[in-house]
Scaffold this active site. Structure first.
Site, PDB file in Angstrom:
ATOM      1  N   LYS A   1     -13.886  78.516  36.746  1.00 36.02           N
ATOM      2  CA  LYS A   1     -14.403  79.692  36.170  1.00 36.02           C
ATOM      3  C   LYS A   1     -13.729  80.922  35.914  1.00 36.02           C
ATOM      4  O   LYS A   1     -13.808  81.740  34.953  1.00 36.02           O
ATOM      5  CB  LYS A   1     -15.561  80.149  36.892  1.00 36.02           C
ATOM      6  CG  LYS A   1     -16.970  79.245  36.924  1.00 36.02           C
ATOM      7  CD  LYS A   1     -17.700  79.241  35.657  1.00 36.02           C
ATOM      8  CE  LYS A   1     -19.082  78.435  35.939  1.00 36.02           C
ATOM      9  NZ  LYS A   1     -20.000  78.536  34.820  1.00 36.02           N
TER      10      LYS A   1
ATOM     11  N   ASP B   1     -24.604  81.700  40.028  1.00 36.56           N
ATOM     12  CA  ASP B   1     -24.889  80.619  41.234  1.00 36.56           C
ATOM     13  C   ASP B   1     -23.915  80.431  42.050  1.00 36.56           C
ATOM     14  O   ASP B   1     -23.960  79.348  42.849  1.00 36.56           O
ATOM     15  CB  ASP B   1     -25.089  79.305  40.385  1.00 36.56           C
ATOM     16  CG  ASP B   1     -26.309  79.214  39.693  1.00 36.56           C
ATOM     17  OD1 ASP B   1     -26.426  79.079  38.623  1.00 36.56           O
ATOM     18  OD2 ASP B   1     -27.552  79.387  40.323  1.00 36.56           O
TER      19      ASP B   1
END
Length: 378
Positions: free
Chosen positions: A71, A120
């Site tokens: 990410k 998340d």
């Protein structure tokens, strides 16, 4: 609102002829970040034998610039673009020191700037890391179902955490609303909606570095991929995969994999339009526990994915264990790629739809290491 009942399979025979607009490149920016290096692409012959194909490679994102997931590629580039736009800088010439120095010059206290996101787990930690590198503040909103270890890892990056007993989609809306009327709050969210498309697109552009690295690694072996499989949540990484391969000379088949309990991309593809799904139970694939596809990625997913499949937690657990036995660090989300390819190739009709034979080259994108989402905390 659709309710998930069973595993999904979708195929698009026309996907390889569709052409995407070439995405913006963040590779040069990533190369300027201290600690950047291409992640490993490891060949796994035993999986090639099991799957009756020529060669299988795993793109291992368990250690990307010191974080246990990919990410940071999107979070870093989107933060660079957002801060550069506010400062009036050219993002193509920007580096982290340039951004930090520029913020220090225009602000009495750089911590007046706050990066904000809902997560998340992995995306939030990446945004928090970027805030730390820039010397600014960060506020992270977390939905229910995120593991204790993932939450603690984000907090260890120095983030202000706001945990809510709400779904991912609801928390995204709350995070966005929190930045209203706060001009020094920068929302770095990895999904899009009407009126919010620039940052999600920059995140996607950042992810394409992963696929450029795959191509460079395979090119040294004189190979090109026949199938690339990656996990999907809202579909941002899958869009990066599609945009990269459908705008270049290499045209592999592209497979998305998601939890059967949150198969919003497969459900939408089967319906031919964006369709939200009701998430009735959590999944060990926590980073993929998403109910609605990203609107900005939808055209690419609809036109450029060759196939989409959903897998259950048992299949993901088995893939985690089997990859670990091969010395590969993959969490439940990362191992979903192997689980999805196994499920697809076990069916002769699906194997044919993917155009695979005993000479095919498969790349499995493992988006996270086990440290990002430990099974013993689920």
């Amino acid at each position: 609102m659709s309710s998930i009942q069973a595993a999904h399979w979708y195929a698009n025979p026309a996907a390889r002829v569709w052409r995407a607009t070439p995405p913006g490149s963040a590779l040069q920016f990533h190369r300027t970040i201290a600690g950047y290096t291409p992640t490993q692409l490891t060949e796994l012959p035993s999986l090639a034998h099991e799957l009756s194909v020529g060669r299988v490679f795993l793109k291992d994102e368990s250690n990307r610039m010191g974080l246990p997931a990919f990410k940071i590629l999107g979070a870093s580039w989107a933060t660079c673009r957002a801060v550069s736009r506010w400062l009036g800088l050219d993002p193509q010439a920007a580096t982290l020191p340039v951004l930090a120095d520029s913020l220090a010059k225009v602000l009495t206290n750089p911590h007046d700037v706050t990066l904000v996101t809902a997560t998340d787990g992995n995306h939030g930690r990446a945004v928090a890391r970027m805030a730390s590198l820039l010397g600014v503040s960060v506020r992270i909103y977390i939905p229910e179902g995120v593991s204790k270890s993932a939450t603690e890892a984000i907090a260890d990056e120095g983030a202000e955490l706001i945990s809510l007993d709400s779904s991912y989609d609801e928390v995204v809306a709350i995070a966005s609303e929190s930045t209203t009327s706060h001009p020094l709050d920068f929302l770095i969210q990895d999904t899009s909606w009407e009126g919010y498309v620039d940052v999600p697109q920059w995140i996607i552009d950042g992810y394409t570095t992963l696929f450029a690295e795959i191509d460079e690694s395979l090119d040294t072996l004189g190979l090109t991929p026949d199938l690339v499989a990656c996990p999907v949540g809202v579909g941002s990484l899958a869009q990066a995969m599609v945009d990269h391969y459908r705008s270049g000379a290499t045209r592999p088949r592209l497979l998305s994999v998601e939890p059967v309990t949150a198969a919003c991309v497969a459900t939408s593809l089967l319906a031919g339009e964006i369709t939200s799904v009701e998430i009735e139970a959590p999944t060990i694939m926590a980073g993929l526990n998403c109910g609605t596809p990203s609107t900005i990625g939808w055209p690419s997913l609809l036109n450029g994915l060759d196939a989409a499949i959903s897998v259950d937690d048992q299949e993901s657990r088995a893939a985690v264990a089997d990859l670990a036995a091969l010395g590969q660090d993959a969490g439940p989300c990362g191992a979903a790629s192997l689980a999805g390819v196994r499920a697809a190739l076990a069916d002769p009709a699906r194997r044919d739809a993917l155009g695979l034979d005993t000479t095919s080259v498969i790349v499995l994108v493992s988006t996270e290491g086990l440290a990002a989402n430990p099974l013993d905390n689920r």
